[in-house]
Design a protein around this motif. Structure first.
Motif, PDB file in Angstrom:
ATOM      1  N   THR A 194       0.845  -1.189   0.000  1.00 19.67           N
ATOM      2  CA  THR A 194       0.000   0.000   0.000  1.00 19.67           C
ATOM      3  C   THR A 194       0.880   1.237   0.000  1.00 19.67           C
ATOM      4  OG1 THR A 194      -0.067  -0.070   2.404  1.00 19.67           O
ATOM      5  CG2 THR A 194      -1.830  -1.181   1.231  1.00 19.67           C
ATOM      6  N   ALA A 195       0.246   2.392   0.001  1.00 21.26           N
ATOM      7  CA  ALA A 195       0.988   3.654  -0.075  1.00 21.26           C
ATOM      8  C   ALA A 195       1.801   3.889   1.175  1.00 21.26           C
ATOM      9  CB  ALA A 195       0.003   4.804  -0.280  1.00 21.26           C
ATOM     10  N   CYS A 196       2.645   4.918   1.114  1.00 20.61           N
ATOM     11  CA  CYS A 196       3.470   5.258   2.263  1.00 20.61           C
ATOM     12  C   CYS A 196       2.624   5.329   3.513  1.00 20.61           C
ATOM     13  CB  CYS A 196       4.152   6.612   2.051  1.00 20.61           C
ATOM     14  SG  CYS A 196       5.606   6.518   1.040  1.00 20.61           S
ATOM     15  N   THR A 197       3.106   4.684   4.565  1.00 24.11           N
ATOM     16  CA  THR A 197       2.328   4.562   5.783  1.00 24.11           C
ATOM     17  C   THR A 197       2.493   5.792   6.643  1.00 24.11           C
ATOM     18  OG1 THR A 197       2.979   2.264   5.646  1.00 24.11           O
ATOM     19  CG2 THR A 197       1.826   2.946   7.634  1.00 24.11           C
ATOM     20  N   SER A 198       1.414   6.184   7.327  1.00 25.52           N
ATOM     21  CA  SER A 198       1.505   7.292   8.271  1.00 25.52           C
ATOM     22  C   SER A 198       0.791   6.893   9.551  1.00 25.52           C
ATOM     23  CB  SER A 198       0.888   8.554   7.666  1.00 25.52           C
ATOM     24  OG  SER A 198      -0.449   8.329   7.299  1.00 25.52           O
ATOM     25  N   ALA A 199       0.490   7.846  10.393  1.00 22.37           N
ATOM     26  CA  ALA A 199      -0.092   7.546  11.691  1.00 22.37           C
ATOM     27  C   ALA A 199      -1.343   6.700  11.552  1.00 22.37           C
ATOM     28  CB  ALA A 199      -0.425   8.853  12.421  1.00 22.37           C
ATOM     29  N   GLY A 200      -1.486   5.728  12.469  1.00 25.58           N
ATOM     30  CA  GLY A 200      -2.671   4.896  12.477  1.00 25.58           C
ATOM     31  C   GLY A 200      -2.506   3.610  11.712  1.00 25.58           C
ATOM     32  N   ASN A 207       8.261   8.497  16.245  1.00 23.05           N
ATOM     33  CA  ASN A 207       7.226   9.493  16.534  1.00 23.05           C
ATOM     34  C   ASN A 207       7.794  10.898  16.348  1.00 23.05           C
ATOM     35  OD1 ASN A 207       5.114  11.038  17.491  1.00 23.05           O
ATOM     36  ND2 ASN A 207       4.626   9.626  19.142  1.00 23.05           N
ATOM     37  N   VAL A 208       7.891  11.302  15.081  1.00 25.55           N
ATOM     38  CA  VAL A 208       8.447  12.615  14.755  1.00 25.55           C
ATOM     39  C   VAL A 208       7.529  13.727  15.233  1.00 25.55           C
ATOM     40  CG1 VAL A 208       9.147  14.139  12.868  1.00 25.55           C
ATOM     41  CG2 VAL A 208       9.699  11.699  12.783  1.00 25.55           C
ATOM     42  N   ALA A 209       6.234  13.575  15.003  1.00 23.31           N
ATOM     43  CA  ALA A 209       5.270  14.634  15.315  1.00 23.31           C
ATOM     44  C   ALA A 209       5.352  15.060  16.776  1.00 23.31           C
ATOM     45  CB  ALA A 209       3.855  14.157  14.983  1.00 23.31           C
ATOM     46  N   GLN A 210       5.551  14.114  17.666  1.00 26.88           N
ATOM     47  CA  GLN A 210       5.636  14.446  19.087  1.00 26.88           C
ATOM     48  C   GLN A 210       7.032  14.930  19.469  1.00 26.88           C
ATOM     49  OE1 GLN A 210       4.365  11.278  21.689  1.00 26.88           O
ATOM     50  NE2 GLN A 210       5.162  12.270  23.528  1.00 26.88           N
ATOM     51  N   ALA A 211       8.062  14.236  18.991  1.00 24.74           N
ATOM     52  CA  ALA A 211       9.433  14.567  19.409  1.00 24.74           C
ATOM     53  C   ALA A 211       9.874  15.941  18.929  1.00 24.74           C
ATOM     54  CB  ALA A 211      10.390  13.490  18.906  1.00 24.74           C
ATOM     55  N   ILE A 212       9.404  16.370  17.752  1.00 22.95           N
ATOM     56  CA  ILE A 212       9.847  17.647  17.213  1.00 22.95           C
ATOM     57  C   ILE A 212       9.296  18.824  18.021  1.00 22.95           C
ATOM     58  CG2 ILE A 212       7.971  18.130  15.567  1.00 22.95           C
ATOM     59  CD1 ILE A 212      10.200  18.745  13.493  1.00 22.95           C
ATOM     60  N   GLU A 213       8.214  18.582  18.750  1.00 26.96           N
ATOM     61  CA  GLU A 213       7.634  19.629  19.599  1.00 26.96           C
ATOM     62  C   GLU A 213       8.323  19.725  20.947  1.00 26.96           C
ATOM     63  OE1 GLU A 213       5.453  21.769  18.576  1.00 26.96           O
ATOM     64  OE2 GLU A 213       5.356  20.804  16.602  1.00 26.96           O
ATOM     65  N   ASN A 214       9.223  18.780  21.239  1.00 30.12           N
ATOM     66  CA  ASN A 214       9.913  18.760  22.529  1.00 30.12           C
ATOM     67  C   ASN A 214      11.415  18.588  22.300  1.00 30.12           C
ATOM     68  OD1 ASN A 214       7.484  18.511  24.562  1.00 30.12           O
ATOM     69  ND2 ASN A 214       7.081  17.011  22.943  1.00 30.12           N
ATOM     70  N   PRO A 215      12.051  19.575  21.666  1.00 33.28           N
ATOM     71  CA  PRO A 215      13.469  19.428  21.312  1.00 33.28           C
ATOM     72  C   PRO A 215      14.358  19.308  22.547  1.00 33.28           C
ATOM     73  CG  PRO A 215      12.735  21.691  20.986  1.00 33.28           C
ATOM     74  CD  PRO A 215      11.507  20.882  21.272  1.00 33.28           C
ATOM     75  N   THR A 216      15.425  18.551  22.389  1.00 31.37           N
ATOM     76  CA  THR A 216      16.380  18.352  23.472  1.00 31.37           C
ATOM     77  C   THR A 216      17.778  18.311  22.880  1.00 31.37           C
ATOM     78  OG1 THR A 216      16.931  16.933  25.369  1.00 31.37           O
ATOM     79  CG2 THR A 216      16.314  15.830  23.326  1.00 31.37           C
ATOM     80  N   PHE A 263       7.995   6.644   9.790  1.00 31.27           N
ATOM     81  CA  PHE A 263       8.126   7.937  10.455  1.00 31.27           C
ATOM     82  C   PHE A 263       6.749   8.584  10.537  1.00 31.27           C
ATOM     83  CE2 PHE A 263      12.272   6.815   9.111  1.00 31.27           C
ATOM     84  CZ  PHE A 263      13.139   7.402  10.010  1.00 31.27           C
ATOM     85  N   ASP A 264       6.249   8.727  11.746  1.00 30.18           N
ATOM     86  CA  ASP A 264       4.921   9.277  11.985  1.00 30.18           C
ATOM     87  C   ASP A 264       5.012  10.802  12.045  1.00 30.18           C
ATOM     88  OD1 ASP A 264       2.431  10.016  12.822  1.00 30.18           O
ATOM     89  OD2 ASP A 264       2.443   8.847  14.672  1.00 30.18           O
ATOM     90  N   MET A 265       4.572  11.454  10.970  1.00 33.02           N
ATOM     91  CA  MET A 265       4.607  12.911  10.886  1.00 33.02           C
ATOM     92  C   MET A 265       3.312  13.545  11.379  1.00 33.02           C
ATOM     93  SD  MET A 265       7.618  13.201   9.608  1.00 33.02           S
ATOM     94  CE  MET A 265       8.840  12.516   8.472  1.00 33.02           C
ATOM     95  N   GLY A 266       2.359  12.718  11.819  1.00 29.37           N
ATOM     96  CA  GLY A 266       1.092  13.241  12.310  1.00 29.37           C
ATOM     97  C   GLY A 266       0.333  13.995  11.239  1.00 29.37           C
TER      98      GLY A 266
END
Length: 403
Positions: free
Chosen positions: A4-10, A20-29, A270-273
């Protein structure tokens, strides 16, 4: 095998890892080399008249050997000891003879360490070991341009043999062969799917721009074409390795695929949300400043180091981020690319890995020029002993982070 097509969240990711890119990018360290391994070492590649590395090159690694393909000047393939940096030998010759290679591009059989080159004779792939000895010719009856090998797995070459559905189709026809050229399997991937829009031809002045982010020495560039006031993203395949596996991904796809002799399988997602852009949207809609684009991935069986651009890499308002994914814990951490991966193991330059080996080591390559620029900006930072004897025209240096 149909995918199937490129997979995303869900999506169902039971057999794969999810970053979990969508979450980690909002909490940089802060990112450090100790998040990747526990030891760092520097391996200057020996500089001799026979081992000069040009401006255009590609790094490969198998076993205890580092392999450099020179594309500029006298194109050749050089082998160095991965532990000491000592120059060992060249491999083969560029030419059109039966044992020559057509170009210094190679695939590695990670089980045997053999190198497979497109034959200069036009048929098959000439095979060498890293000592520079000719071994055999694989697929001897096939024109390599008609059976372009993408990877080696289970002693078979997995080859791209055709494309169905026109320029906007994502569907690929593939076959796997044993080394004698006997078919093992045939299959299609991404059947009936689109990969976005791309013009069939260009008129007038055409400008090509290549972006390498976040690592300047990455061999996973993103290419943009500008023509008649419009810009187009080029769809490329990026071939990478993970342990003994060969993987690949596509431009604007958030899934890494594992090549097998009977098809391909999702290996890392890679979950980009909500900020994901699909491959079918490429050049069909503008990329917004909030879209997340995977720019580079370097994998080992334990970790993955990757880059993500928020917004299009060619726009002034984009921001670039680096991430580290731990396959064991499932944890993803991200930081701003401008801060890099700090070397807390050796105290030297930020670490920019572009390749791994079968031991799971992450490897970067840096030039004397890059080192001198960094020292000028960080005059009080500690330096490895070899820096004091380094010359501007010396070969590059490998930086290796291991478990």
């Amino acid at each position: 095998m149909a995918l199937t097509a490129c997979t995303s969240a869900g999506s169902d990711t039971a057999a794969t890892g999810t970053v979990n890119v969508a979450q980690a990018i909002e909490n940089p360290t802060e990112l450090t080399t100790s998040l990747i391994g526990s030891k760092i070492r520097f391996v200057p590649l020996e500089t001799t008249d026979s081992s000069l590395i040009g401006e255009g090159y590609k790094l490969g690694v198998t076993g205890d050997r580092a392999i450099i393909s020179n594309f500029s000047g006298n194109a050749n393939v050089l082998v160095f000891d991965l532990n000491t940096g000592k120059y060992l030998n060249t491999v083969g010759t560029l030419g059109n003879g039966p044992h020559d290679y057509a170009q210094p591009f190679y695939l590695i059989d990670h089980t045997t360490g053999y190198l497979f080159f497109p034959s200069g004779y036009g048929k098959g792939y000439v095979v060498y070991n890293t000592d520079g000895n000719y071994v055999t010719t694989a697929l001897p009856q096939l024109n390599y341009r008609q059976a372009m090998s993408l990877g080696i797995t289970d002693s078979t070459l997995v080859c791209f043999v055709g494309k169905d559905g026109g320029i906007e189709s994502r569907e690929l026809r593939m076959m796997s062969y044993n080394y004698d050229g006997e078919p093992v399997d045939s299959f299609k991937v991404f059947p009936g799917q689109e990969q976005g829009y791309f013009p069939g031809s260009f008129d007038g002045y055409t400008k090509y721009t290549t972006f390498k982010v976040p690592f300047a020495n990455s061999d996973q560039p993103i290419t943009q074409i500008a023509n008649q006031g419009k810009k187009y993203i080029v769809g490329d395949l990026y071939l990478t390795s993970c342990g003994t596996e060969d993987h690949f991904r596509e431009t604007l796809c958030d899934t890494i695929y594992r090549l097998t002799s009977h098809g391909i399988e999702p290996a890392l997602i890679f979950d980009m949300g909500k900020n994901s852009i699909s491959i079918s949207e490429r050049n069909r809609r503008p990329i917004t400043s909030s879209d997340l684009i995977l720019t580079t991935v370097t994998e080992s069986p334990d970790k993955a180091v990757f880059g993500v651009s928020k917004g299009w890499v060619g726009d002034d308002d984009h921001t670039v981020h680096i991430g580290i994914y731990d396959r064991t814990t499932g944890k993803t951490v991200m930081g701003k690319a401008g801060e890099g991966i700090r070397d807390d193991l050796g105290g030297f330059m930020p670490f920019e890995p572009i390749i791994t080996n079968t031991n799971g080591d992450f490897i970067a390559i840096i030039t004397p020029e890059e080192i001198e620029e960094w020292i000028a900006e960080n005059p009080d930072a500690p330096r490895p002993d070899w820096v004091s004897t380094m010359k501007p025209d010396d070969n590059p240096i490998l930086v290796i982070v291991s478990k």
